[in-house]
Scaffold this motif. Sequence first.
Motif, short mmCIF file in Angstrom:
data_model
loop_
_atom_site.label_atom_id
_atom_site.label_comp_id
_atom_site.label_asym_id
_atom_site.label_seq_id
_atom_site.Cartn_x
_atom_site.Cartn_y
_atom_site.Cartn_z
N SER A 1 0.97 -0.96 0.11
CA SER A 1 -0.37 0.22 -0.01
C SER A 1 0.94 1.29 -0.39
CB SER A 1 -1.15 0.21 1.36
OG SER A 1 -1.63 -0.80 0.98
N ASP B 1 -5.83 -0.94 -4.52
CA ASP B 1 -5.31 -1.42 -3.22
C ASP B 1 -6.51 -2.49 -2.62
OD1 ASP B 1 -3.77 -2.44 -1.29
OD2 ASP B 1 -3.56 -0.38 -0.16
N GLU B 2 -5.84 -4.39 -3.47
CA GLU B 2 -7.00 -5.37 -2.33
C GLU B 2 -8.64 -4.23 -3.06
OE1 GLU B 2 -5.91 -6.87 1.03
OE2 GLU B 2 -4.22 -5.84 0.76
#
Lengths: 308, 254
Positions: free
Chosen positions: B47, B175-176
């Motif tokens: 991240s 991000d995910e």
Amino acid sequence: MKNDDIRASLMKRSRAAKNERFGKTLTGLCILIIITVVVSIFFFVASKGLATFFTNKVNLWKFLTGTIWNPGATDAQGNPQVGALPMIVGSFAVTFLAAIVATPFAIGAAVFMTEISPKIGRKVLQPVIELLVGIPSVVYGFIGLSVVVPFVRRTFGGSGFGILSGTFVLFVMILPTVTSMTIDALNSVPRNYREASLALGATRWQTIYKVVLRASTSGIITAIVFGMSRAFGEALAVQMVIGNAMLLPGNLISPASTLTSVLTMGMGNSVMGSLSNNALWSLALLLLIMPLIFNIIIRKIAKKGAIR
Amino acid sequence: MAEPKEMITVQDLHLYYGQQEALRGVTIDFHRNEITAVIGPSGCGKSSLLKTINRLNDLVPDVTVTGTVKLNGQDIYAPNMDAVALRKEVGMLFQQPNPFPFSIYDNVIYGLRISGEKRKNVLDEAVERSLKAAAIWDEVKDRLHDNAMSLSGGQQQRICIARVLATQPKVILMDEPTSALDPISSSEIERTMLKLKDDYSIVIVTRNMQQASRISDRTAFFLAGELIEDGPTRDIFMQPQKKETEDYISGRFG
Ligand SMILES: Nc1ncnc2c1ncn2[C@@H]1O[C@H](COP(=O)(O)OP(=O)(O)OP(=O)(O)O)[C@@H](O)[C@H]1O
Ligand SMILES: [Mg+2]
């Protein structure tokens, strides 16, 4: 045999169960007392306040729209002169004006404390706000009397007593409450809204007014309405600066009165059961009902906010 | 015009949160019109890497960044670079779907509105185009003025994709983006991503190895703030060069 079961279980009731029963009884009793007190207050005020209309046969419409308040006397037709409009107008005027003035300041301070400089906010502004909340209203009134009233007199003329001075004192009084509730509203906006907005290329300022303030509108309105219901019910400080003339206020700097100020002034000078006394109770009833309405508004807003 | 295939070049990037070094000298390229998957165990700095590319890290107090990050050949940490303008070029999608509590329409046009776009026909057109590109137009076209919070998690995430697409960025960081979603919503998002790569460069952080192998062209494996290995996804998964990579993708740790 069912009874036997119950009896058996009752016989060997444990210590814990006893404690629990004791706790339940105790808390239940407390609640009962509180409810009784609230209901009796309401009942008492209502019975007294309604007596004006049922016992003394005052017309409700005349009460709400009449402009002459002189419960001891009667007019040419022999009707008692209990027109509450001047006070109603006075109360609403100071309440709304104070809220209108306080709102931008409260929002500004809250934005500063939550979005711009939480550190200074926590260290400096938070204690100041807490201090302001704790100051008794008579002190605000006293300051209003010795600072605000002369200031208004010098700047705008007149006696200095009036709605303007009342507004000013109430503004300072409700500001801390409205501010801290607005802070709570802004803080309850999830962090990730701010992140999303910034990641889309918004500036910090755009993020504040296009996302944070918009997402917390219902919370901010709740704060304002809460402040208004405080302002509406405030008696002492207002009474000290508003001039207490039971006339329909023609402008902001002529002496006026509010429901609360008339009550505090008149309370000691009337005999229980007389019309002048009952008329005061009617004012009290109005004061009791208005916060109730404010409360209903708050709940409506909160519900609407929850759905979003 | 032949453009270089690198969209983003990162060189010797170090990132510190106070004293703690979260990225330890990362050098990596992200290619134009490709999907690059970034994988690695929790806390390895995935991240953090994404947030240096759109400078969202600027908002964290006490962050220090050294090294260079270039977007289209332009140093984004150069002193004259405007982070706000950069973020219009580099969109981001988060782990939790985070639509604003406004209508679907207002969500999608948010990026255009803050850039000063007011013309209704332009906004309307952007809404339709973005929602179509995010493959959610058919589901919401009759309820554009409903609150976006009333949608399912997967639909919300696609609204967020549309919101990013509306500003027409060059790069999309994710991000995910599917880790909070059910498998069906996830596969819808994946399908959407595959369509998007014709027009955008995508960097996706994921914990899901199957997802990485299904959708990405290249894969980069990180461990403890360092890039261990990167290359075409096929190679990384079939014949990793480093022992750590092999251990991780075969599920031996992480
Ligand atoms: N805002 C922050 N302040 C201080 N330290 C941070 C911050 N954000 C991340 N870190 C630290 O930096 C390191 C890398 O974090 P990062 O969030 O980039 O990891 P990640 O690979 O995304 O992990 P995950 O898979 O759990 O999301 C971690 O040790 C983390 O504790
Ligand atoms: Mg992460």
